[in-house]
Each structure stands twice: as C-alpha cells, then as structure tokens.
Design a protein around this motif. Sequence first.
Motif, mmCIF file in Angstrom:
data_model
loop_
_atom_site.group_PDB
_atom_site.id
_atom_site.type_symbol
_atom_site.label_atom_id
_atom_site.label_comp_id
_atom_site.label_asym_id
_atom_site.label_seq_id
_atom_site.Cartn_x
_atom_site.Cartn_y
_atom_site.Cartn_z
ATOM 1 N N SER A 1 23.343 12.559 -1.052
ATOM 2 C CA SER A 1 23.325 11.155 -0.251
ATOM 3 C C SER A 1 22.916 10.000 -1.256
ATOM 4 C CB SER A 1 22.273 11.121 0.776
ATOM 5 O OG SER A 1 20.906 11.282 0.504
ATOM 6 N N THR B 1 34.493 13.386 -3.322
ATOM 7 C CA THR B 1 34.518 14.547 -2.677
ATOM 8 C C THR B 1 35.638 15.452 -3.161
ATOM 9 O OG1 THR B 1 36.076 13.591 -0.912
ATOM 10 C CG2 THR B 1 33.726 13.604 -0.467
ATOM 11 N N ASP C 1 31.937 -0.590 9.651
ATOM 12 C CA ASP C 1 31.845 0.878 9.578
ATOM 13 C C ASP C 1 30.872 1.246 8.410
ATOM 14 O OD1 ASP C 1 32.402 3.545 8.661
ATOM 15 O OD2 ASP C 1 34.653 3.442 9.023
ATOM 16 N N ASP D 1 30.450 3.869 6.965
ATOM 17 C CA ASP D 1 30.893 4.806 5.643
ATOM 18 C C ASP D 1 32.068 3.676 4.758
ATOM 19 O OD1 ASP D 1 29.715 6.795 6.589
ATOM 20 O OD2 ASP D 1 31.125 7.514 7.806
ATOM 21 N N ARG E 1 35.271 4.268 0.630
ATOM 22 C CA ARG E 1 34.928 4.922 2.000
ATOM 23 C C ARG E 1 34.428 6.394 1.415
ATOM 24 N NH1 ARG E 1 36.215 5.277 6.984
ATOM 25 N NH2 ARG E 1 37.586 3.652 6.885
ATOM 26 N N ILE E 2 32.929 6.537 2.005
ATOM 27 C CA ILE E 2 32.098 7.328 1.575
ATOM 28 C C ILE E 2 31.708 8.588 2.580
ATOM 29 C CG2 ILE E 2 30.900 6.002 -0.315
ATOM 30 C CD1 ILE E 2 28.743 5.155 1.644
ATOM 31 N N ARG E 3 31.409 9.691 2.122
ATOM 32 C CA ARG E 3 30.802 10.883 3.185
ATOM 33 C C ARG E 3 29.733 11.721 2.261
ATOM 34 N NH1 ARG E 3 35.573 13.566 4.416
ATOM 35 N NH2 ARG E 3 35.276 14.715 2.759
ATOM 36 N N ASP E 4 28.581 11.678 3.020
ATOM 37 C CA ASP E 4 27.614 12.572 2.232
ATOM 38 C C ASP E 4 27.381 12.104 0.787
ATOM 39 O OD1 ASP E 4 27.650 14.024 4.564
ATOM 40 O OD2 ASP E 4 29.021 15.413 3.939
#
Length: 138
Positions: free
Chosen positions: A2, A30, A89, A91, A119-122
Amino acid sequence: MSGTPQEIFRRYVHAGTVSRNADALAECFTEDGVLEAPLVPAGAAFPGRLVGRAAIRTAMTAYYERLPETDDRAPNLDKTACVLHATADPDVFIAEIDTVFDGDGGGEDTTVSLVQIFRIRDGKIVRLRDYFSPDLVS
C-alpha cells in the motif's frame, strides 16, 4: 503493498528519473499496468505506450541503455518543484511538475513543465499517463 500518493510517486520518480532502474520502475506497476506517453510520436526512442509489467521492464531497460551514463540533461532535483493533486476518485492523483535542468556552462536554467495522471490499486500504478514535451526524449 500500500502507499499514499506521495509514497507511490516518490518510488516511481526514484526508480525512473533518479536511478534509471527499469526493474524497480516496472515493480511500481501492477502486473497489467499501463505506461503511456500520449504526446510522444510513433518511432521515438521513448515508448509511447506499454502494457504489462514485463513490457515496461523490457522497453525501459532498452531506453535507459541508450542514455549516456553521465547525462548533461539530468534534472536538478533540488530546484525541481512538484505538487500532487487529489481528485474526487481516491484511486487517481495528478502530479504537476516543473523539472529544472541546470544551464550549460553557467547559462540560464531550463524549466520543463509536465503533468502525470496516476491511477492506482493496492499501492501500485494501474495506469500512468505522462504528458511531457516529446523533445525531451528525442
């Protein structure tokens, strides 16, 4: 993994701009991450669009190998300014950057402005759109 937008951005800049480490850069993304430079024309040394961590690793390794070991165009990180902007947003964040290159032989510094949309995730980058002048990579 994270991380706050600041931490993700710091890791990305260190892996790419500071150390030119394609492996570390690819690990910021990712597995299916996308790195885009929409303003870069087809056939330029810098890739316009890369899909997937493996493609990012391979293409950026090749790009970094083309660069001189001592780059007169390396940015002066002490003079460079960056502001991260949150969006509605959670993310997505935007980096507004004024990169400063020292003047040659005591000449005037050059400032190049650019914008990056993350743009992000985890804690990883899912998609990065990097808007900069194509002259920088030609």
